[in-house]
Design an enzyme around this catalytic site. Sequence first.
Site, PDB file in Angstrom:
ATOM      1  N   ASP A 271     -41.069  -0.996   3.275  1.00  0.00           N
ATOM      2  CA  ASP A 271     -41.851  -0.597   4.449  1.00  0.00           C
ATOM      3  C   ASP A 271     -42.665   0.662   4.138  1.00  0.00           C
ATOM      4  O   ASP A 271     -42.162   1.769   4.200  1.00  0.00           O
ATOM      5  CB  ASP A 271     -40.909  -0.345   5.638  1.00  0.00           C
ATOM      6  CG  ASP A 271     -41.675   0.025   6.907  1.00  0.00           C
ATOM      7  OD1 ASP A 271     -42.913  -0.116   6.928  1.00  0.00           O
ATOM      8  OD2 ASP A 271     -41.006   0.455   7.882  1.00  0.00           O
ATOM      9  N   LYS A 278     -46.698   5.663   6.066  1.00  0.00           N
ATOM     10  CA  LYS A 278     -45.645   6.678   6.165  1.00  0.00           C
ATOM     11  C   LYS A 278     -45.949   7.835   5.226  1.00  0.00           C
ATOM     12  O   LYS A 278     -46.616   7.645   4.209  1.00  0.00           O
ATOM     13  CB  LYS A 278     -44.299   6.062   5.744  1.00  0.00           C
ATOM     14  CG  LYS A 278     -43.686   5.112   6.743  1.00  0.00           C
ATOM     15  CD  LYS A 278     -42.330   4.632   6.225  1.00  0.00           C
ATOM     16  CE  LYS A 278     -41.688   3.658   7.203  1.00  0.00           C
ATOM     17  NZ  LYS A 278     -41.353   4.266   8.498  1.00  0.00           N
ATOM     18  N   ASP A 289     -35.079  -1.379   3.894  1.00  0.00           N
ATOM     19  CA  ASP A 289     -35.525  -1.910   5.189  1.00  0.00           C
ATOM     20  C   ASP A 289     -35.250  -3.410   5.335  1.00  0.00           C
ATOM     21  O   ASP A 289     -35.600  -4.024   6.337  1.00  0.00           O
ATOM     22  CB  ASP A 289     -37.014  -1.603   5.389  1.00  0.00           C
ATOM     23  CG  ASP A 289     -37.370  -1.372   6.851  1.00  0.00           C
ATOM     24  OD1 ASP A 289     -36.452  -1.123   7.656  1.00  0.00           O
ATOM     25  OD2 ASP A 289     -38.564  -1.450   7.188  1.00  0.00           O
ATOM     26  N   GLU A 350     -43.214  -2.564  12.486  1.00  0.00           N
ATOM     27  CA  GLU A 350     -43.330  -3.935  11.962  1.00  0.00           C
ATOM     28  C   GLU A 350     -42.037  -4.730  12.115  1.00  0.00           C
ATOM     29  O   GLU A 350     -42.073  -5.956  12.163  1.00  0.00           O
ATOM     30  CB  GLU A 350     -43.737  -3.889  10.484  1.00  0.00           C
ATOM     31  CG  GLU A 350     -42.592  -3.709   9.469  1.00  0.00           C
ATOM     32  CD  GLU A 350     -41.833  -2.409   9.614  1.00  0.00           C
ATOM     33  OE1 GLU A 350     -42.386  -1.457  10.182  1.00  0.00           O
ATOM     34  OE2 GLU A 350     -40.667  -2.336   9.157  1.00  0.00           O
ATOM     35  N   ARG A 352     -39.921  -4.999  14.632  1.00  0.00           N
ATOM     36  CA  ARG A 352     -39.856  -5.744  15.902  1.00  0.00           C
ATOM     37  C   ARG A 352     -40.810  -6.947  15.887  1.00  0.00           C
ATOM     38  O   ARG A 352     -40.582  -7.922  16.595  1.00  0.00           O
ATOM     39  CB  ARG A 352     -40.141  -4.794  17.069  1.00  0.00           C
ATOM     40  CG  ARG A 352     -41.508  -4.188  17.053  1.00  0.00           C
ATOM     41  CD  ARG A 352     -41.597  -2.934  17.923  1.00  0.00           C
ATOM     42  NE  ARG A 352     -40.897  -1.796  17.306  1.00  0.00           N
ATOM     43  CZ  ARG A 352     -40.792  -0.598  17.871  1.00  0.00           C
ATOM     44  NH1 ARG A 352     -41.312  -0.384  19.070  1.00  0.00           N
ATOM     45  NH2 ARG A 352     -40.163   0.380  17.239  1.00  0.00           N
TER      46      ARG A 352
HETATM   47  N1  BES Z   1     -37.990   0.913   8.958  1.00  0.00           N
HETATM   48  C1  BES Z   1     -38.412   1.886   9.896  1.00  0.00           C
HETATM   49  C2  BES Z   1     -37.268   2.597  10.599  1.00  0.00           C
HETATM   50  C3  BES Z   1     -36.320   3.425   9.761  1.00  0.00           C
HETATM   51  C4  BES Z   1     -36.432   4.800   9.716  1.00  0.00           C
HETATM   52  C5  BES Z   1     -35.271   2.834   9.079  1.00  0.00           C
HETATM   53  C6  BES Z   1     -35.538   5.560   8.978  1.00  0.00           C
HETATM   54  C7  BES Z   1     -34.378   3.584   8.336  1.00  0.00           C
HETATM   55  C8  BES Z   1     -34.515   4.947   8.285  1.00  0.00           C
HETATM   56  C9  BES Z   1     -39.259   1.213  10.970  1.00  0.00           C
HETATM   57  O1  BES Z   1     -40.016   0.131  10.562  1.00  0.00           O
HETATM   58  C10 BES Z   1     -40.215   2.226  11.491  1.00  0.00           C
HETATM   59  O2  BES Z   1     -41.073   2.629  10.756  1.00  0.00           O
HETATM   60  N2  BES Z   1     -40.057   2.596  12.755  1.00  0.00           N
HETATM   61  C11 BES Z   1     -40.905   3.531  13.387  1.00  0.00           C
HETATM   62  C12 BES Z   1     -41.280   2.985  14.741  1.00  0.00           C
HETATM   63  C13 BES Z   1     -42.415   3.694  15.408  1.00  0.00           C
HETATM   64  C14 BES Z   1     -43.688   3.498  14.626  1.00  0.00           C
HETATM   65  C15 BES Z   1     -42.567   3.139  16.804  1.00  0.00           C
HETATM   66  C16 BES Z   1     -40.142   4.839  13.533  1.00  0.00           C
HETATM   67  O3  BES Z   1     -38.938   4.812  13.764  1.00  0.00           O
HETATM   68  O4  BES Z   1     -40.768   5.882  13.376  1.00  0.00           O
HETATM   69 ZN    ZN Z   2     -39.329  -0.885   8.958  1.00  0.00          ZN
HETATM   70 MN    MN Z   3     -41.911   0.686   9.829  1.00  0.00          MN
END
Ligand code: BES
Ligand code: ZN
Ligand code: MN
Length: 496
Positions: A271, A278, A289, A350, A352
């Site tokens: 991811d 990111k 992920d 992504e 969800r």
């Molecule tokens: N895979 C990440 C979430 C994550 C963060 C997993 C830290 C493990 C450790 C997910 O896809 C993500 O990026 N989520 C975002 C959502 C936001 C954009 C609404 C997040 O948590 O910042």
């Molecule tokens: Zn993710």
């Molecule tokens: Mn993500």
Amino acid sequence: MEIKIEQGSIESSAADTLIVNLFEGVTNPGGATGAVDHALGGAISDLIAGGDLKGKAGEVAVLYPRGAVGARRVLVVGLGQAESLTLEGVRRASAAAIKRARDLNAGHVATIVHGAGIGGLDAAAAAQATVEGALLATYRFAAQKKQEAVNDIATLTIVERDAGRLEAIRQGAALGEAVAGGVAVARDLVNMPPNVATPTRLAERARQIATERGLAVTVGDRAWAAERHMGAFLAVAQGAGEPPAFIVLEHNAERTDLPAIVLVGKGITFDTGGISLKPGDRMWEMKSDMGGAAAVLGAMDAVGRLGLPLRVIGITPCTENMPDAAAYRPADVITAANGKTIEIISTDAEGRMVLADALVYAAQYQPAAVIDLATLTGACVVALGSGVAAGIFCNDDGLRDRLLAAAEATYERLWPLPLYDDYRRTINSEVADMKNSGGRFGGVGTSAVFLREFTDYPWAHLDIAGMALADRAGDYTPVGGTGFGVRLLVEYLRGL
Ligand code: BES
Ligand code: ZN
Ligand code: MN
């Protein structure tokens, strides 16, 4: 490590290393520990009397019998207070003892089942925990580097004196082996680098599990997903260089008379955040992920091996999330398989998206329950901490209670979080049925009400972000992939 079960007294075992145990406060050990103490001329009692051995949880004393018994060494592991011993205590004690045996170059270890005597634990459950602790603690990932030589214990023999308990111990040990095998499947997949653990590779692993365990398997590619109108899954896959794979494993596929339980695992093999890129510093962690998918594949391996009398379906939508000229972008409006439209706010939300289409796909099985596992939100890690507990959202009290009981038994902890309708307005959109992100506040709750839009059955969502990858070793969990969820799922399914 091969697991064997033997009836007899441990002091006459042919193993090179014996493991017995001691509760805190015991000065005159009984049972198997007493028998070994007796054979050693009171050497264990001496250690206790001298204050060298207290029986505290995690403590391991090493004695050298020098011919008093056949074994070269005897390990006494502390179990802590007898009144407060749990199965988790057994796993930890078994892990501490086996790790010491390994470091002492043991080749054949004999152990008693911890906690089934004065500990008062169920013999089968205690045997399962003893085996799990030993196998999980000695797990190693075959990394692509020159490995330092580590001793691998060839055999672990469980010795039980009481013939009446042998069958329960045999069953518990077999369960422990199957479950630990499933955990290793999941750990391996998370530990593999993202250029190796691609969606294609996960599909290969799923096919292999299907062959070994007699499961049915389907691997859907882009065209397969398009035929099924999986616009949300395909949107994420749009920017991926690696071909996506929508994997379905089915145990007892033909048995439509049995209740169907569907397990869904987020399978983002890496991811980057996509166009909503990111920051770079800890981006490497996003190789985990696909921890939800890994847990589902590991659980399916164990379910197939155990031949559970249920119909269990494992679904893992797998793809990378990459920025690319073809990638989906913020402001895009995407149509999921149930016809609902989604305005993209962040391409980093992504998980969800791929889950939405998988949850819609799950409905065709008329499931008694659907459980999804996903490393879904950083917000969940902020709320519950890293390596502490996963969040659980559930629309069915019975399902929630059963999962919480399994969490308690396995120490794969879950903490209930609310599915408040109030979260829904944060994803109201002017241009679509919903947005894919509700902003900073309550990010874990928002993600759950988003997923709810794609469910119409008893459903539980487990946010395992912060649980799939460990940066510190635990008692029986090395640094890296944890396999979180496998033990929990198998315990839940077994309880049905
Ligand atoms: N895979 C990440 C979430 C994550 C963060 C997993 C830290 C493990 C450790 C997910 O896809 C993500 O990026 N989520 C975002 C959502 C936001 C954009 C609404 C997040 O948590 O910042
Ligand atoms: Zn993710
Ligand atoms: Mn993500």
